[in-house]
Scaffold this active site. Structure first.
Site, PDB file in Angstrom:
ATOM      1  N   GLY A   1       0.856  -1.173   0.000  1.00 42.35           N
ATOM      2  CA  GLY A   1       0.000   0.000   0.000  1.00 42.35           C
ATOM      3  C   GLY A   1       0.891   1.220   0.000  1.00 42.35           C
ATOM      4  N   SER A   2       0.294   2.400  -0.035  1.00 43.61           N
ATOM      5  CA  SER A   2       1.113   3.614  -0.098  1.00 43.61           C
ATOM      6  C   SER A   2       0.251   4.857   0.025  1.00 43.61           C
ATOM      7  CB  SER A   2       1.872   3.713  -1.436  1.00 43.61           C
ATOM      8  OG  SER A   2       2.576   2.552  -1.743  1.00 43.61           O
TER       9      SER A   2
END
Length: 782
Positions: A225-226
């Site tokens: 994720g980010s």
């Protein structure tokens, strides 16, 4: 400041250097200069791309030779030969259940020759000449390090003297990149490919809801994720320039770790940032005038086809009424036995014109019956182009250059791009490899099961009996079967653009993006608490690089803002101070007061944060809010904790029990129950899970007896890059788990301790800054 224009010889003449001689490179030939600054960050300088790759390969192996060797062991399908058939199968590169299945999966790919064919092609499908030079240099650099140390000289106990550590080839490198490219496709269905023709009654297929839930879990909860926040000139404090936050949330262990460097060919090429282990490019970083980061995107990059089978022959299927034989691939790998001997293991894989046959999706049945079978097509199955993508990004001088690089190469496999430039532009672009499944094609060709999965999660399951139902194509696409860049969402503004793993719809709350195909992502749906926190933060404006860093490490929880006060009141309302739980009433003790006084952050000294974390983790699919989502108010809805829900009340009591079992009081400080241990030293860790609406994500591993004792994945390579005027980029970085996976390295946990203290590393990008480093250490590879 523009890249400096000194030759490599002039650059090194004035420095105190360490020279590594003929054991590393040919005598008299200057390959590269490694200039190390604080925390072991190498600034690699060479006169050509081969030398640049050489320096990168040598330096990367110095820090992470065991992890890199593990990667090459995996993609060469030899884990079972050296480590036995069990083990974890190396989940960094596939979802294989064990070493044997990992080997069979990768040997199938290797036997097919697909990677070799792609690598042999000219650009744009194959690597461009400069990329080939970098790759060749990287391989020689890695091997030079290994030749210098030998297996016995490796200090990392993970592979000291191990017979599976070996020199590598360019083929190993290209296989590694290919494995990364298919991570979001074949990589998530690895176990599903171990399918065999039906020999008895088949299970009933899973429902659209079950399959959609599992796809969400596989693609959204697999440790990737980010956050990416691009602040344009209109939202900076000065009204000019830009600020970029790059905040990927990746695993802290194994092959998905980042490694930081600066790569320079004087006067020609100058880029700094980080890349996944073994990738001799900067994948998240900046040049003198532009910066970019990536976030895991919402498009499902694979699709399924259901094919009808010919009566009496489960390996023959029908397309347009004509029979086609499935192809079979008999794969063999060597397996180490308990006595040390080797025996072959074999597996037959079956394929259709669409792709390999599968039997399920991570446990959700998609049975191969006497009547039909399912095949999977991976849009990245022909993608080696991403190497060209990052090479071109590494030369970007503007957001326009970023768009051109993405559009020309079309090699980004499963991520968005968020970027800024010196001119004050902010960019969001989901220009990546996406299956060409239009809404019209899905409506016409979806199977009954596919109608549900496409609507719910964007997974296309199409009718394989009709050739007209294959993926379409666009004139601007680099190959058939994927969307052209012009069909994918992108937007550039002067205030901000961002992404936190939701769809493109609200990359900017003031200018929603619509009109893209449903397979790319949804529109007008509820945003995650983390996306809402990012948008609410960006809307405030007035950013500087310092305020961006402080904002991330504030560890603020939006979910706490929405529910903690109501939870504190609920706590205080329990009769006799006893909360319900799965094991009976439990005393609330100081919990109510801690929640009422909590500042809604996951800083180390916050009290009430651990209790709230354990409570929220138990909510799952519980109906937690009384005010539902309103697409007209996406930043403020849903809200208001549903305190009347019995499951909500029980979740609170269960959280109290969980803390008490771990020896933690309800008002424990976060530092008391969340830490990692490195070389025997306990290092407290701030931050929290994304579902809490915390941008600085830390997905921790809970030990019932001790609390959070390790980070599975979360903030990894952090960068804040500011551009203003004509000066050097104002950039700070942090590699949360540090540069080296070797516990004997001085760079094993030094940045982890910085992270614990809330500190950053001031990046040294320009020449004068590098030379001023008090830690400057120079190694010339001759």
């Amino acid at each position: 400041m523009r890249p400096f224009r000194k030759t490599l010889a002039v650059l090194t003449a004035a420095l105190t250097i360490t020279t590594l001689g003929t054991a590393v490179a040919e005598a008299g030939q200057e390959k590269a200069v490694l200039r190390y600054t604080e925390h072991g960050i190498p600034h690699i300088v060479a006169n050509d791309f081969g030398g640049l790759g050489y320096g990168y390969g040598y330096a990367a192996a110095t820090d992470n030779v065991c992890e890199l060797a593990n990667i090459y062991l995996t993609v060469s399908a030899q884990r079972s030969k050296y480590l036995g058939p069990g083990g974890d199968g190396y989940p960094s590169l596939s979802e294989a259940a064990n070493n044997l299945h990992s080997d069979l999966f990768f040997q199938r790919i290797n036997d097919s020759g697909i990677v070799d064919r792609l690598a042999a092609q000219p650009a744009p499908q194959g690597p461009r000449p400069e990329v080939r030079q970098i790759v060749s240099g990287y391989v020689r650099g890695f091997n030079a390090y290994l030749a210098r140390t030998g297996r016995a000289g490796i200090s990392d106990p993970a592979c000291n003297g191990a017979d599976w550590v070996r020199p590598i080839t360019e083929q190993d490198f290209y296989r590694h990149f290919y494995a990364i490219a298919i991570t979001g496709g074949q990589g998530v269905v690895t176990e599903s490919l171990f399918a065999a023709p039906p020999s008895g009654p088949a299970p009933a297929p899973g429902t659209a809801g079950q399959l959609s839930d599992q796809v969400r879990k596989a693609l959204g909860g697999g440790g990737l994720g980010s956050n990416g926040i691009a602040i344009g000139a209109d939202s900076t404090a000065s009204g000019r320039g830009s600020v970029l936050l790059g905040n990927p949330h990746y695993p802290w262990q194994a092959g998905r770790r980042f490694w930081q460097s600066q790569l320079t060919i004087p006067g020609r090429f100058d880029v700094a940032g980080a890349s996944l282990l073994g990738m001799p490019f900067v994948q998240i970083g900046h040049t003198a005038d532009a910066a970019w980061t990536h976030t895991v995107a919402t498009p499902v990059t694979f699709g399924l086809f259901e094919v009808p089978l010919q009566a009496g022959d489960p390996t023959t299927y029908l397309v347009d009424g004509k029979a086609e034989k499935m192809t079979s691939a008999d794969v063999t790998v060597q397996v180490r036995q308990a006595d040390g001997s080797l025996k072959p293991a074999r597996q037959t894989f079956w394929s259709t014109r669409y792709g390999p046959v599968m039997a399920d999706f991570q446990g959700i049945p998609l049975p191969w019956t006497a009547k039909s079978a399912y095949a999977v097509r991976d849009a990245n199955a022909t993608n080696l182009r991403g190497l060209n993508t990052w090479f071109e990004l590494d030369q970007a001088r503007s957001t326009a250059d970023v768009v051109r690089a993405l559009s020309r190469t079309q090699g980004v496999p499963w991520v968005n791009t968020i970027a800024t430039d010196r001119a004050g532009n902010a960019l969001y672009a989901d220009i990546q490899v996406v299956p060409h499944v239009t809404d019209e094609l899905a409506k016409t060709c979806s199977t009954p099961l596919g109608q549900g999965t496409f609507e719910q999660v964007g997974l296309a399951i199409l009718d394989g009996s009709k050739s007209s139902c294959q993926w379409g194509s666009d004139p601007g696409a680099i190959e058939p079967g994927i969307f052209a860049p012009s069909r994918l969402p992108q937007q550039q503004r002067r205030d901000y653009e961002l992404n936190a793993n939701d769809s493109a719809w609200l990359a900017n709350a003031r200018a929603p993006i619509t009109g893209y195909p449903h397979i790319v992502g949804d529109i007008g749906t509820e945003r995650s608490p983390r996306t809402r926190e990012a948008l609410l933060t960006a809307e405030k404006g007035g950013f500087t690089t310092d305020s961006m860093k402080k904002m991330l490490f504030a560890d603020h929880s939006l979910l706490a803002d929405l529910t903690a006060a109501d939870l504190a009141k609920l706590c205080a309302s329990f009769p006799g101070g006893q909360a319900p739980s799965s094991s009976g009433p439990v005393p609330v003790g100081p919990a109510c007061d801690a929640l009422a006084k909590w500042d809604h952050t996951y800083s180390l000294d916050s009290r009430g944060s651990l209790l709230f974390q354990r409570f929220a983790a138990r909510l799952g699919g519980v109906d937690r809010f009384t005010v539902p989502f309103d697409p007209k108010a996406p930043l403020t809805t849903p809200n208001t904790l549903n305190v009347g829900n019995a499951d909500v009340r029980k979740a609170f009591g269960d959280a109290l029990v969980e803390l008490r079992t771990a020896g933690l009081p309800p008002d424990a400080k976060l530092r008391d129950g969340q830490a990692v241990t490195r070389n025997g030293e306990r290092i407290p860790i701030h931050g929290a899970q994304g579902f809490l609406g915390v941008l600085n994500v830390m997905t921790t591993e809970w030990d019932p007896a001790r609390g959070n004792v390790e980070v599975a994945h979360g903030s990894s390579y952090l960068q804040v890059v500011g551009f203003s005027g004509h000066g050097c980029p104002d950039s700070s970085t942090l590699l949360t788990y540090s540069q080296s996976s070797n516990p004997k390295s001085p760079y094993f946990s030094d940045q982890t301790k910085l992270y614990s203290r809330g500190e950053w590393v001031k990046e040294r990008f320009c020449e004068a800054d590098i030379l001023r480093s008090p830690a400057l250490r120079t190694v010339v590879l001759r």
